[in-house]
Write an enzyme that holds these catalytic residues in place. Structure first.
Site, PDB file in Angstrom:
ATOM      1  N   VAL A 154      -7.739  -7.862   7.095  1.00 38.82           N
ATOM      2  CA  VAL A 154      -7.391  -6.535   7.617  1.00 38.82           C
ATOM      3  C   VAL A 154      -8.514  -5.517   7.377  1.00 38.82           C
ATOM      4  O   VAL A 154      -8.477  -4.417   7.923  1.00 38.82           O
ATOM      5  CB  VAL A 154      -6.060  -5.990   7.038  1.00 38.82           C
ATOM      6  CG1 VAL A 154      -4.882  -6.817   7.489  1.00 38.82           C
ATOM      7  CG2 VAL A 154      -6.108  -5.872   5.527  1.00 38.82           C
ATOM      8  N   TYR A 171      -7.635   4.730  -3.952  1.00 40.04           N
ATOM      9  CA  TYR A 171      -6.537   3.903  -3.422  1.00 40.04           C
ATOM     10  C   TYR A 171      -5.398   4.791  -2.904  1.00 40.04           C
ATOM     11  O   TYR A 171      -4.921   4.622  -1.771  1.00 40.04           O
ATOM     12  CB  TYR A 171      -6.046   2.979  -4.536  1.00 40.04           C
ATOM     13  CG  TYR A 171      -4.770   2.239  -4.248  1.00 40.04           C
ATOM     14  CD1 TYR A 171      -4.761   1.146  -3.393  1.00 40.04           C
ATOM     15  CD2 TYR A 171      -3.558   2.633  -4.844  1.00 40.04           C
ATOM     16  CE1 TYR A 171      -3.575   0.457  -3.134  1.00 40.04           C
ATOM     17  CE2 TYR A 171      -2.388   1.949  -4.594  1.00 40.04           C
ATOM     18  CZ  TYR A 171      -2.401   0.865  -3.744  1.00 40.04           C
ATOM     19  OH  TYR A 171      -1.236   0.189  -3.483  1.00 40.04           O
TER      20      TYR A 171
END
Ligand SMILES: NC(=O)c1ccc[n+]([C@@H]2O[C@H](COP(=O)([O-])OP(=O)(O)OC[C@H]3O[C@@H](n4cnc5c(N)ncnc54)[C@H](OP(=O)(O)O)[C@@H]3O)[C@@H](O)[C@H]2O)c1
Length: 257
Positions: free
Chosen positions: A67, A162
């Protein structure tokens, strides 16, 4: 009746060789949903999930996907299209679960551009463009579930890069819901709390101190387990539950309330 009510539903779950994706896929299989799974490196583990889904009476297959590599998405969409035709004699699937991903624990001062770019590519650019490329293959009346994190709501040092990507995923979810509404496609975000998987080196599962710290800030008094998320994903994709749209649903046992 929705477009999907009269035939077997098919879910495409990314990152289903391990962890939350694997448990979500198997919960969906228990609910009678066929599966297209993806793995990055864990082909053998993904094939084991396929076997388990088949043992539950479902049709399933596993495809390789990174991905973080958006240049590969056209070819991936072509493989999904041909798998739909060969395995289901169909042109479209019903549910997309954008789950695959990796974490990073590094302070803002220490995070490198390479680490930042990798997270950006996997979580935000990956979710955006994989969804874009798969849109023609998602049936009208279908659903999309993206994956965020509790860390996009509350803040622990070391998760800035993140969590920023996951915040972007949450905004993207609302825009997808808006733009796909005319096709009857609902789009939501699942935001897990800390769950005991391989994620971030398995710290939540394997490091007693981390596990106890998280249990201590969670209303239900323990860390999450992969099936806690699998059950939530399956219930959000259950028939009759299609009116939830554009929402962030946190599944954390009440972490950092
Ligand atoms: N666990 C947590 O505490 C937690 C909390 C909040 C949110 N999340 C989110 O939940 C999702 C799943 O996490 P997890 O805990 O299940 O992690 P995990 O146990 O480490 O599993 C990660 C899965 O994603 C796949 N994957 C990793 N990088 C990939 C890439 N670049 N391209 C394609 N597939 C890739 C892996 O495939 P292979 O094994 O085949 O390589 C594996 O199937 C992630 O988006 C994560 O950010 C996790």
């Amino acid at each position: 009746m929705t477009a999907t009510a009269s035939r077997n539903r098919i879910a495409l779950v990314t990152g289903a060789s391990r962890g939350l994706g694997r448990h979500s896929a198997l919960k969906l299989a228990e609910e009678g949903i066929d599966l297209i799974l993806t793995y990055q490196r864990g082909e053998a583990q993904a094939q084991e999930v396929v076997r388990q889904a088949e043992a539950l009476g479902r049709r399933a297959l596993a495809l390789q996907l990174d991905v973080g590599d958006s240049r590969s998405f056209d070819a991936f969409a072509a493989r999904v299209k041909s798998a739909l035709a060969s395995h289901w004699q169909r042109q479209q699937f019903d549910y997309l679960v954008n789950n695959a991903g990796t974490g990073l624990h590094a302070s803002i001062a220490e995070t490198t551009e390479e680490q930042f770019d990798a997270l950006l590519n996997i979580h935000l650019k990956g979710t955006f463009f994989l969804t874009q490329k798969l849109l023609p293959l998602i049936a009208d009346g279908g659903r999309i579930l993206n994956t965020s994190s509790g860390l996009a709501r509350f803040s622990f040092p070391g998760y800035a890069a993140y969590a920023a990507m996951k915040g972007g995923v949450e905004v993207l979810t609302r825009y997808l819901a808006k733009e796909l509404g005319p096709r009857g496609i609902s789009v939501n975000t699942v935001a897990p709390g800390a769950i005991a998987t391989d994620f971030n080196g398995g710290a939540v599962r394997d490091t007693a101190q981390v596990n106890a710290q998280i249990a201590g800030v969670t209303a239900l008094g323990r860390v999450g387990l992969p099936d806690d998320i699998g059950a939530a994903v399956a219930s959000l994709l259950a028939e009759g539950n299609g009116w939830i749209n554009g929402q962030r649903i946190e599944v954390s046992g009440g972490m950092m309330l």
